[in-house]
Design an enzyme around this catalytic site. Structure first.
Site, short mmCIF file in Angstrom:
data_model
loop_
_atom_site.label_atom_id
_atom_site.label_comp_id
_atom_site.label_asym_id
_atom_site.label_seq_id
_atom_site.Cartn_x
_atom_site.Cartn_y
_atom_site.Cartn_z
N HIS A 139 45.46 46.55 52.49
CA HIS A 139 46.28 46.10 51.36
C HIS A 139 47.02 47.33 50.81
O HIS A 139 46.50 48.45 50.90
CB HIS A 139 45.33 45.53 50.31
CG HIS A 139 45.97 44.87 49.14
ND1 HIS A 139 46.53 45.58 48.10
CD2 HIS A 139 46.12 43.57 48.83
CE1 HIS A 139 47.00 44.73 47.20
NE2 HIS A 139 46.77 43.50 47.62
N ASP B 3 37.21 49.37 50.34
CA ASP B 3 37.94 48.43 49.48
C ASP B 3 37.17 47.11 49.55
O ASP B 3 37.24 46.38 50.54
CB ASP B 3 39.37 48.29 49.99
CG ASP B 3 40.14 47.21 49.23
OD1 ASP B 3 39.54 46.49 48.42
OD2 ASP B 3 41.36 47.09 49.49
N GLN C 238 37.85 41.97 48.56
CA GLN C 238 37.61 40.65 49.14
C GLN C 238 36.16 40.46 49.60
O GLN C 238 35.76 39.33 49.89
CB GLN C 238 38.53 40.42 50.35
CG GLN C 238 40.00 40.38 50.02
CD GLN C 238 40.39 39.21 49.11
OE1 GLN C 238 39.65 38.24 48.94
NE2 GLN C 238 41.56 39.31 48.50
N LYS D 164 38.68 38.41 40.94
CA LYS D 164 38.54 37.69 42.21
C LYS D 164 37.14 37.13 42.37
O LYS D 164 36.81 36.54 43.40
CB LYS D 164 38.86 38.63 43.38
CG LYS D 164 40.33 39.05 43.45
CD LYS D 164 40.58 39.88 44.69
CE LYS D 164 41.85 40.68 44.61
NZ LYS D 164 43.06 39.90 44.87
N CYS E 275 50.91 41.79 50.32
CA CYS E 275 50.73 43.23 50.08
C CYS E 275 50.22 43.94 51.33
O CYS E 275 49.42 44.90 51.23
CB CYS E 275 49.79 43.52 48.90
SG CYS E 275 50.38 42.84 47.37
N1 PMP Z 1 42.47 45.10 48.30
C1 PMP Z 1 42.44 43.88 48.82
C2 PMP Z 1 41.86 43.67 50.18
C3 PMP Z 1 42.94 42.80 48.08
O1 PMP Z 1 42.93 41.57 48.60
C4 PMP Z 1 43.47 43.03 46.78
C5 PMP Z 1 44.03 41.90 45.95
N2 PMP Z 1 44.90 41.06 46.61
C6 PMP Z 1 43.46 44.32 46.29
C7 PMP Z 1 42.95 45.33 47.07
C8 PMP Z 1 44.02 44.66 44.94
O2 PMP Z 1 43.28 44.06 43.93
P1 PMP Z 1 43.81 44.17 42.42
O3 PMP Z 1 45.17 43.54 42.42
O4 PMP Z 1 42.81 43.40 41.64
O5 PMP Z 1 43.86 45.60 42.09
#
Ligand code: PMP
Length: 414
Positions: free
Chosen positions: A122, A199, A202, A225, A365
């Site tokens: 991401h 990270d 998820q 999430k 993203c």
């Molecule tokens: N890493 C991953 C794998 C994600 O799916 C996301 C959210 N889509 C993020 C990071 C970023 O999370 P946040 O927008 O809550 O900072």
């Protein structure tokens, strides 16, 4: 095992109708819905205990502090950290990863060093490392993905070398659903003197995550999430690392002593929490952690494994669909990204919305991954504890409406 149908009663929003259809919420990888227990914890805090934390000697301040620090203890237990001092509250996963890049990274990464990430990251676990590399002259390297969307551990091993300072990797891809073997990567990284940042945006909401069993050095995740409010994230860091890292922000709360020309720092974790924190949301996040702990994360994982197996089977029968990621539900979490008959995923998502089915469409993203997959975008259905097989059936049914609306693409019937 919990009954997802019974749980739905805890989520007021799921009673909503969209375009006069039952809401089928399949956008959980973007953000989850919130149970009444979390919404009530927020209201209760503001109605009964609202005060600033740490500094007050009055009853409300003590209650607010106890509840805020209680949420930190819950977060520590949830991921099996060795103590609450290893849990820093941030705004989200993105801020947690940036915190590591800006503090640990600036202090430890030099020109010629290497940071290893993967093609499936991401942007939150990619752009901060680009910025660090640009600032320091370090090199950003990528582990490539296999055609089935998994990582090749041998290739990861080959890429971790003498100059690797950090491996930063998603535990579960928000597009492919791939669950990466981060415990194995930690062993490879440590054997060569590198650190591992995971990270967990998820993974922590969807599977049991034990930082000590994985032996990762940093883990980042977001409350929103995992049934909690927006505005709160967690950075877990190994105590010795956090102790050695300089603070990111200066201000109230993060100091021990302030002289005219210099200051000394507060203990962990407060050294990293300058100013008034997001007290109410952190406390309500604690209620979300209680909710998930009561369900049991093994059960959450098993529910989603079954639902993904069902979804892969049902969606696999839809003509002209392309599904991304590993075919084996044991290797993936509750995310199914797909493209349908050459129709732009934004159009797919718009028609699905008319049928009450909420999915996300776009690059998620993950522009580097989109380039590897050679697609501009994809639609994505993502599941959570309250989703059922009927929700998957509704998605498949709604894809039939998409077919009716578009009929054919490039002269070929769908
Ligand atoms: N890493 C991953 C794998 C994600 O799916 C996301 C959210 N889509 C993020 C990071 C970023 O999370 P946040 O927008 O809550 O900072």
């Amino acid at each position: 095992m919990f009954d997802p149908r019974a749980l739905r009663a805890d989520f007021p929003i799921l009673e909503r109708r969209v375009h006069d259809k039952r809401l089928v919420y399949l956008d959980n990888a973007a953000t989850s819905q919130k149970p009444r227990q979390v919404i009530q914890a927020l209201a209760r805090y503001y109605e009964c205990s609202n005060a600033n934390v740490h500094r007050g000697l009055h009853t409300l301040a003590e209650e607010a502090t106890e509840q805020y620090e209680g949420a930190r203890r819950k977060a520590a237990r949830f991921i099996n950290a060795s103590g609450p001092d290893e849990i820093l509250f941030t705004r989200n996963t993105t801020e947690a990863i940036n915190l590591v890049a800006l503090t640990w990274g600036r202090a430890n990464v030099r020109a010629g060093d290497e940071i290893l990430i993967t093609e499936m990251e991401h942007h939150s676990n990619l752009v901060p490392w680009q910025l660090l590399c640009q600032a320091t002259g370090a090199r950003l390297r990528y582990a490539r993905i296999c055609p089935d969307g998994t990582l090749d551990l041998d290739q990861v091993a080959a890429l971790i070398g003498e100059r690797t300072r950090l491996v930063a990797m998603t535990h579960m891809s928000n597009v492919l659903g791939t669950i990466n073997p981060v415990g194995g990567v930690a062993r490879l990284a440590h054997a060569r003197g590198a650190l591992l940042l995971v990270d967990g945006a998820q993974s922590v909401p969807h599977l049991p995550v034990d930082v000590r069993a994985l032996d990762c050095d940093f883990l980042a995740f977001s409350s929103h999430k995992m049934l909690g409010p927006t505005g709160v994230g967690v950075l877990y860091g190994r105590r010795e690392l956090l102790q050695a890292m300089p603070p990111l922000f200066g201000g109230g709360e993060m100091i021990s002593r302030v002289e005219e020309q210099f200051s000394t720092w507060n203990e962990l974790p407060w050294k990293f929490e300058a100013g008034t924190p997001n007290i109410a949301d952190a406390i309500a996040f604690g209620a979300a952690l209680d909710y998930l702990s009561a369900l049991g994360m093994e059960a959450v994982r098993e529910h989603e494994r079954q639902l993904v197996a069902y979804a892969l089977e049902a969606l696999g029968q839809v003509p002209a669909i392309t599904i991304y990621g590993p075919p084996d539900p044991a290797q993936r979490g509750g995310v199914v990204a797909f493209n349908f008959g050459g129709i732009h995923p934004h159009d797919v998502a718009t028609v699905l919305d008319y049928e009450g089915v909420a999915v996300r469409a776009g690059h998620h993203c993950c522009q580097v991954l989109m380039r590897t997959l050679d697609i501009p975008a994809a639609a994505r259905a993502s599941f959570y504890v309250y989703n059922t097989e009927e929700d998957v059936d509704a998605l498949v049914e709604a894809l039939n409406s998409v077919r009716e609306v578009f009929g054919s693409v490039a002269g070929r019937p769908l």
